[in-house]
Design an enzyme around this catalytic site. Structure first.
Site, PDB file in Angstrom:
ATOM      1  N   TYR A  77       0.206   4.488  -2.247  1.00 44.51           N
ATOM      2  CA  TYR A  77       0.048   5.849  -1.740  1.00 44.51           C
ATOM      3  C   TYR A  77       0.983   6.819  -2.465  1.00 44.51           C
ATOM      4  CZ  TYR A  77      -2.578   3.617   2.033  1.00 44.51           C
ATOM      5  OH  TYR A  77      -3.486   2.899   2.744  1.00 44.51           O
ATOM      6  N   TYR A  92     -13.125   9.761   0.513  1.00 42.70           N
ATOM      7  CA  TYR A  92     -14.314   9.524   1.330  1.00 42.70           C
ATOM      8  C   TYR A  92     -14.001   9.921   2.774  1.00 42.70           C
ATOM      9  CZ  TYR A  92     -12.646   5.303   3.705  1.00 42.70           C
ATOM     10  OH  TYR A  92     -11.959   4.446   4.507  1.00 42.70           O
ATOM     11  N   ARG A 146       0.822  -1.217   0.000  1.00 42.69           N
ATOM     12  CA  ARG A 146       0.000   0.000   0.000  1.00 42.69           C
ATOM     13  C   ARG A 146       0.854   1.265   0.000  1.00 42.69           C
ATOM     14  NH1 ARG A 146      -4.011  -2.833   2.548  1.00 42.69           N
ATOM     15  NH2 ARG A 146      -3.056  -2.798   4.605  1.00 42.69           N
TER      16      ARG A 146
HETATM   17  N1  SAM Z   1     -10.703   9.230   6.276  1.00 44.52           N
HETATM   18  C1  SAM Z   1     -11.652   8.256   6.737  1.00 44.52           C
HETATM   19  C2  SAM Z   1     -12.673   8.943   7.655  1.00 44.52           C
HETATM   20  O1  SAM Z   1     -12.706  10.168   7.685  1.00 44.52           O
HETATM   21  O2  SAM Z   1     -13.447   8.268   8.308  1.00 44.52           O
HETATM   22  C3  SAM Z   1     -10.956   7.094   7.395  1.00 44.52           C
HETATM   23  C4  SAM Z   1      -9.993   6.383   6.498  1.00 44.52           C
HETATM   24  S1  SAM Z   1      -9.119   5.043   7.229  1.00 44.52           S
HETATM   25  C5  SAM Z   1      -7.936   4.732   5.983  1.00 44.52           C
HETATM   26  C6  SAM Z   1     -10.160   3.647   7.086  1.00 44.52           C
HETATM   27  C7  SAM Z   1     -10.778   3.277   8.396  1.00 44.52           C
HETATM   28  O3  SAM Z   1     -11.792   4.222   8.730  1.00 44.52           O
HETATM   29  C8  SAM Z   1     -11.497   1.947   8.395  1.00 44.52           C
HETATM   30  O4  SAM Z   1     -10.620   0.869   8.585  1.00 44.52           O
HETATM   31  C9  SAM Z   1     -12.441   2.120   9.557  1.00 44.52           C
HETATM   32  O5  SAM Z   1     -11.778   1.977  10.810  1.00 44.52           O
HETATM   33  C10 SAM Z   1     -12.852   3.588   9.388  1.00 44.52           C
HETATM   34  N2  SAM Z   1     -14.051   3.683   8.541  1.00 44.52           N
HETATM   35  C11 SAM Z   1     -14.115   4.000   7.244  1.00 44.52           C
HETATM   36  N3  SAM Z   1     -15.395   3.964   6.807  1.00 44.52           N
HETATM   37  C12 SAM Z   1     -16.150   3.615   7.877  1.00 44.52           C
HETATM   38  C13 SAM Z   1     -17.529   3.397   8.085  1.00 44.52           C
HETATM   39  N4  SAM Z   1     -18.419   3.515   7.101  1.00 44.52           N
HETATM   40  N5  SAM Z   1     -17.929   3.026   9.322  1.00 44.52           N
HETATM   41  C14 SAM Z   1     -17.051   2.883  10.340  1.00 44.52           C
HETATM   42  N6  SAM Z   1     -15.749   3.081  10.197  1.00 44.52           N
HETATM   43  C15 SAM Z   1     -15.292   3.435   8.981  1.00 44.52           C
END
Ligand code: SAM
Length: 261
Positions: A69, A91, A65
């Site tokens: 990136y 997102y 990854r």
């Molecule tokens: N930037 C993103 C945000 O603002 O939520 C988070 C990105 S991070 C790389 C990815 C992690 O965010 C996932 O492994 C999970 O822990 C969390 N995440 C992302 N989407 C989610 C969702 N729909 N519900 C709960 N946790 C979520």
């Protein structure tokens, strides 16, 4: 004039996008997007020329990854260096548990370009609402799950713990999209240093599509290895311990523990 804006769609398709983000998208010469397929299709309807940053991901287990990136960062900076107004949209909140976004802003600024990050709704913002957890009530600790597992990090079990990216916990190769039960078992073993084996934990997933509800699966800590993990799963651990008064601080305030709420 060349300018970079890094921003986010929020979590729920179409519903979390701010007017500010909309304006940036409308004014951009080049849009790059990193999100799930549904959200991408939705955004493509209005901005058909957008560049899909997910194209840089390899197949499960095949590509590091960190390379992905770097390629995303290069793709974001390339049109900026050609003098374009660039909007990269991710997102959630672009600056929450995200490497590329911060790196791109930093690099763009080092190269003398104007670069800003616009906030958006993150997964934890949804979590506070869906699970009715006010971060101010017990305090919040948040860690990236693998970082928490492999480093000797301190933990305060009297606050709420949020472990992000638990769906890939223990993957030090940075190549996988799914964790293994043995990795989850290692995480559970570590957490048992602070929590009883039957302590209730919550697997949380905020709704991405407006038609679905959120996931709120409550289970004892020691049942986690049998649970289902997805890339969007976040682990929430409610507090286990109560607080003790800090007698020195109370004395400095000239009060006793009776004054505490
Ligand atoms: N930037 C993103 C945000 O603002 O939520 C988070 C990105 S991070 C790389 C990815 C992690 O965010 C996932 O492994 C999970 O822990 C969390 N995440 C992302 N989407 C989610 C969702 N729909 N519900 C709960 N946790 C979520």
């Amino acid at each position: 004039e060349a300018r970079l804006v890094i921003t986010g769609t929020g979590i729920q398709l179409g519903r979390h996008m701010t007017g500010r983000v909309q304006t940036e998208l409308d004014q951009a010469d080049v849009i790059l997007a990193m999100m799930d397929d549904f959200s991408l299709c939705w955004l493509q309807q209005k901005y058909p020329d957008l560049i899909n940053l997910s194209q840089f991901y390899g197949k499960d287990g095949e590509k590091d990854r960190r390379q992905t990136y770097q390629e995303m960062e290069d793709a974001i900076l390339a049109p900026l260096r050609m003098g374009k107004r660039v909007c990269a949209i991710f997102y959630g909140h672009p600056g929450v548990f995200a490497d590329v976004t911060h790196a791109a802003v930093k690099k763009a600024r080092q190269e003398g370009y104007e670069a800003i990050m616009e906030p958006a709704i993150s997964a934890d913002a949804c979590l506070y609402a869906d699970l009715c957890i006010d971060p101010g009530l017990y305090g919040i600790q948040a860690y990236e799950a693998t970082q928490f597992l492999v480093y000797d990090r301190p933990l305060d079990p009297s606050s709420t713990l949020i472990l992000w990216q638990v769906g890939v916990v223990g993957d030090l190769s940075c190549k996988k999209f799914h964790t293994q039960p043995e990795n989850v078992r290692a995480l559970v073993e570590k957490l048992k240093r602070w929590y009883p084996a039957d302590h209730e934990v919550i697997l949380y997933e905020a709704a991405v599509l407006p038609i679905e509800g959120h996931r709120e699966e409550r289970l004892p800590l020691n049942r986690l290895p049998e649970a289902e993990f997805r890339t969007i799963t976040t682990l929430v651990i409610p507090p286990a311990d109560s607080w003790l008064p800090d007698l020195d601080a109370l004395e400095a305030l000239g009060v006793t523990a009776d004054a505490l709420p």
